[in-house]
Motif scaffolding. Structure first.
Motif, short mmCIF file in Angstrom:
data_model
loop_
_atom_site.label_atom_id
_atom_site.label_comp_id
_atom_site.label_asym_id
_atom_site.label_seq_id
_atom_site.Cartn_x
_atom_site.Cartn_y
_atom_site.Cartn_z
N TRP A 1 -38.48 5.18 -38.47
CA TRP A 1 -37.27 4.39 -38.61
C TRP A 1 -36.83 4.33 -40.06
O TRP A 1 -37.62 4.52 -40.98
N PHE B 1 -38.90 -5.11 -38.44
CA PHE B 1 -39.22 -3.78 -37.93
C PHE B 1 -40.73 -3.56 -37.91
O PHE B 1 -41.27 -2.90 -37.02
N SER C 1 -42.89 -2.64 -34.55
CA SER C 1 -43.72 -1.44 -34.45
C SER C 1 -45.15 -1.78 -34.10
O SER C 1 -45.86 -0.96 -33.51
N LYS D 1 -33.85 9.31 -29.85
CA LYS D 1 -33.39 8.88 -31.16
C LYS D 1 -32.18 7.98 -31.01
O LYS D 1 -31.40 8.09 -30.05
N SER E 1 -37.53 2.77 -45.32
CA SER E 1 -37.87 3.66 -44.21
C SER E 1 -39.37 3.71 -44.05
O SER E 1 -40.13 3.35 -44.95
N ASN F 1 -31.55 4.21 -38.22
CA ASN F 1 -31.96 5.40 -37.48
C ASN F 1 -33.39 5.23 -37.03
O ASN F 1 -34.25 4.77 -37.78
N TRP F 2 -33.59 5.59 -35.78
CA TRP F 2 -34.95 5.57 -35.22
C TRP F 2 -35.13 6.79 -34.33
O TRP F 2 -34.24 7.14 -33.56
#
Length: 849
Positions: free
Chosen positions: A805, A40, A44, A198, A799, A846-847
């Motif tokens: 995210w 992740f 990003s 989202k 997170s 979740n993003w």
């Protein structure tokens, strides 16, 4: 400047963010975490960037204020004179909350029970089953400011919400009828003038299959003219129980307990439409459920033998296997809404309206969860609605509505809200067909021996399902039209910087018209032994009510507000939709228990009086939020759904113990005289330090029927010979524990404090424990008294709030407890068991952007 204005200037309008909490159960997530985290971070493209040190910021952590619309206007929750709990989108995402039932774990003295696709809200112990659509709940439901009367509209789940507001106590002056004990208000997210998106994913990695995908996106459709937001939700739960009867009859589903939910919402906003703001919404949700998942547990060799005769593959014990004839439920809801806001010289004029409806279909299903038939039914329903509300909110007036002072006394400031409301709800074509099997009755009456009792015909092929046993049938056709109209107003008067008074009232008129049509196959020796119970009736009633509310506010300081209030509640009377065994207003000579007391198709209005004292506090340098409420709610002519037993079969043994009655009883709503709920509610959130957050909710609720002489009798009770019913005066409400609550401990550690490469990425742990005290479940039988229990859930994950995210591993039912509820009547040959879903690990991602 008033103290209210001073306070509001110091408060942020951003939403309160609840941290997540969970319980770590597996080390596999720890081993996989660095790889997931690195992935992740690379996506990003900013994990290596130097960001503002979070350690210093975390040391300054303070609670942010929530802005709510509990009184149909924007207010800081600290200033609202209502006992209420608010959950924001952040909290629901972090906790993995995906249903109203899960969300209300964190609300004292409030819960929603979902079963077989139906939703039954319970507020301070006041509850009603949504299985009877003509019996409206004492807990109101509001979606985007529009009031609804049916819990089935919650079938949309928590789809793309901005927040959830739970208001305890009567809310009739703001939300209208049927809010005797509270309101659950869901507010969906609005489109924005910048692009936003989202993704919320949930997948079971171990245990029964479960998946959930919610995707939302939106932004400017036409810059500065039209914004949009689209959301789609799909949920699926795999079956966790096997129906062994499928091997005997392949037409019966092999799976039990699986469900699907598929919904979408489209929302448009026009921020400047000739000086007004317009919002348009269209939403549709379809829900499907297969089977109830209730096991039968034979207690005798004879009982086990009968089941094995019908299903040789049946297995008994804690094995997630059932044996029954199955059933399926479909619920389809549609709503179309608009909201128009116009600011004219400081006055805010608002119009809210909507049209839509729900359709409910239930396939043939056996009432008893056995492989042998007893009584099978199917149901269909079409219920549309139309609703509109127009209101106006004034600017602040100097003094009392423009009167600056009286006898030299400064009168502070004031403001008013007023409006009109109209709604039409219909129940169209509620059709219920049921077959009653002589064979099933014979097995029960004869003590589960394969013989027929004397006096009952053995072979009468009447209206039987294809391939089914001999039976007789009844048919119910019911429709109802409800038209509600109301005028309401509220005055808020800030006498000075410390004291304020709210005076509100709502005048309502409601008209109901119903049509009842009940018929039977002929002959019908069980349902209609005398051949005279079929009937057709039309009825009409009009209810008028005035619901006042007065509250006084004392602002002890900028951190502490104290509210005292008095309110009256109203719940309109109505008609009984389910009278499957004839006109209850007609005496029945075949049933000695009904000679003295005759039922009715109609029941009266319910009224209530509520006293409350609330404390809302923000302490310890704004790191502790504490809400404390004391309440006493008394209901007169309390509406209760009861079931009057039919004709007793002499010398019989009931399926659940006691006596067996023929199906010539009836189910109806009665007015119970007087009932009371009183107690204390506490919810709190504490930022204990820079890494620990504590969230708690405790409810103490002392309920009692102050007068209830005509309640239904349980299988352990002997009816009064003069009434055929039992006196339960002094008993508590069913399914209502005195003490309940939940506690969440959440920790979050910034990994960048230990290794700069991780930046602002956080590692999170959490644990939630839910406590439910002793209570009577279903009846007042000694064996129906459930013991207190704890349920746990939790998660572990990572997170990055700056990048939007989070990923975590969550666990449900971590101790893999098998039993949910169990009928424990020691004299019954069969016990009924409702297993819990087995321990399940879910991966959640979740993003948001």
């Amino acid at each position: 400047m008033s103290l209210t204005k001073k306070f509001s200037e110091k408060r942020s309008v951003s939403e309160l963010t609840f941290p997540d909490c969970s319980f770590r159960q597996t080390a596999r997530a720890l081993r996989a975490a660095p790889f997931l985290l690195a992935g992740f971070s690379l996506l990003s493209g900013s994990a290596m960037a130097q960001q503002e040190p979070a350690k210093e910021e975390r040391a300054k952590r303070k609670l942010e204020e929530v802005i709510v619309t509990a009184q149909k206007t924007e207010q800081a929750v600290q200033d609202v004179p209502i006992s209420m709990s608010v959950m924001t989108e952040e909290f629901m995402v972090q906790q993995g909350v995906t249903s109203v039932e899960e969300a209300l774990i964190y609300v004292p003295n409030f819960k929603v029970v979902e079963f077989a696709g139906r939703v039954s809200p319970q507020c301070r112990g006041f509850v009603v089953s949504d299985s009877n659509p003509a019996f409206e709940a004492p807990c109101g439901i509001a979606l985007d400011g529009l009031a609804f009367s049916r819990g089935s509209y919650f079938s949309a789940g928590l789809m793309d919400l901005s927040r959830m507001e739970v208001l305890r106590g009567p809310q009739g002056t703001t939300f209208g009828k049927n809010t005797t004990a509270g309101v659950v208000s869901l507010i969906s997210k609005d489109p924005t003038d910048v692009f936003a998106a989202k993704v919320d994913l949930k997948y079971a990695v171990e245990g029964p299959g479960k998946e959930r995908a919610e995707v939302a996106f939106g932004g400017p459709l036409i810059p500065e003219m039209v914004n949009f937001r689209v959301v789609h939700l799909y949920e699926r739960q795999d079956p966790f129980m096997e129906n062994t009867y499928h091997q005997t009859d392949p037409n019966v589903s092999e799976d039990v307990g699986n469900s699907e939910r598929d919904g979408y919402r489209v929302k448009l906003t026009f921020p400047d439409l000739l000086g007004a703001e317009l919002k348009l919404l269209h939403e549709r949700t379809t829900f499907f459920l297969n089977g109830y998942g209730i096991q039968v547990k034979p207690e005798t060799d004879a009982a086990e033998g009968i089941i094995l005769q019908y299903d040789p593959n049946a297995e008994f014990g804690q094995n997630y296997k059932v044996s029954n004839l199955g059933n399926e439920v479909w619920i389809d809801t549609v709503r179309n809404q608009f909201e128009l806001n116009y600011d004219f010289d400081g006055w805010i004029f608002t119009g809210v309206g909507g049209v839509g409806g729900l359709e409910n279909r239930q396939s043939w299903g056996n009432i008893l969860p056995t492989p042998y038939p007893f009584a099978a039914s199917r149901r269909s329903e079409d219920s549309p609605f139309k609703s509109a509300e127009f209101r106006a909110a004034s600017p602040d007036f100097s003094g009392l509505l423009g009167l600056d002072n009286l006898f030299g006394l400064d009168l502070g400031t004031s403001r008013v809200r007023m409006g009109v409301f109209a709604q039409k709800n219909e129940i169209r074509e509620l059709n219920i067909d049921a077959d009653f099997s002589y064979e099933g009755l014979a097995l029960i009456v004869a003590g589960l021996a394969p013989v027929y009792p004397a006096g009952l015909p053995t072979l009468i092929p009447l209206n039987q399902r294809p391939g089914g046993p001999p039976s007789e049938s009844f048919f119910i056709r019911f429709s109802q039209e409800t038209v509600s109209e109301a005028l309401f107003s509220q005055l808020t008067w800030d006498l000075n910087e410390r004291w304020a008074v709210d005076i509100a009232g709502r005048y309502s008129e409601e008209r109901k018209n119903s049509f009842h049509d009940v018929s039977y196959s002929q002959p019908a020796p069980a349902f209609d032994p005398a051949g005279d119970r079929a009937y057709t009736k039309e009825k009409e009633r009009i209810s008028y009510s005035f619901q006042p509310k007065v509250s006084a506010t004392y602002r002890l300081s900028e951190e502490i507000n104290i509210f005292a209030h008095w309110a009256q509640a109203f719940k309109s009377g109505g008609f009984n939709a389910y009278t499957s065994t004839g006109d209850p207003e007609k005496p029945r000579t075949t049933n000695p228990n009904q000679n003295a007391t005759v039922g009715s198709l109609e029941y009266d209005d319910e009224t209530g009086t509520d006293w409350g004292l609330d404390f809302k506090m923000r302490l310890l340098d704004n790191t502790l939020q504490l809400n404390l409420s004391f309440f006493r709610l008394t209901a007169e002519d309390f509406q209760v759904l009861v079931e009057v037993l039919g004709t007793e079969v002499p010398g019989s043994t009931d399926f659940l113990g006691g006596r067996i009655s023929l199906p010539d009883g009836y189910q109806q709503v009665v007015n119970a005289g007087e009932a009371r709920a009183q107690g204390v509610e506490l919810d709190a959130m504490w930022l204990a330090n820079d890494w620990l957050t504590v969230i708690g909710a405790i409810g103490y609720n002392d309920t009692e029927y102050l007068s209830f002489p005509l309640d239904a009798c349980g299988p352990h009770e002997d009816p009064d010979p003069n009434t055929g019913r039992c006196d339960h005066t002094g008993m508590p409400f069913l399914n209502t524990p005195k003490l309940s609550g939940a506690l969440t401990l959440h920790t979050n550690f910034r990994l960048g404090d230990w290794w700069n490469w991780f930046g602002n990425t956080e590692m999170q742990f959490g644990l939630t424990g839910q406590y439910t005290g002793e209570r009577f479940e279903g009846s007042y039988a000694p064996w129906a008294e459930e013991e207190s229990e704890w349920n746990y859930s939790g998660h572990f994950g990572f997170s990055n709030p700056a990048q939007g995210w989070s990923i975590k591993l969550a666990v449900e039912n971590p101790y893999d407890d098998y039993l949910g509820t169990e009928g424990r009547d020691p004299s019954a040959p069969l016990q009924l068991v409702v297993p819990r879903r087995p321990r399940t690990y879910t991966a959640q991602f979740n993003w948001s952007y």
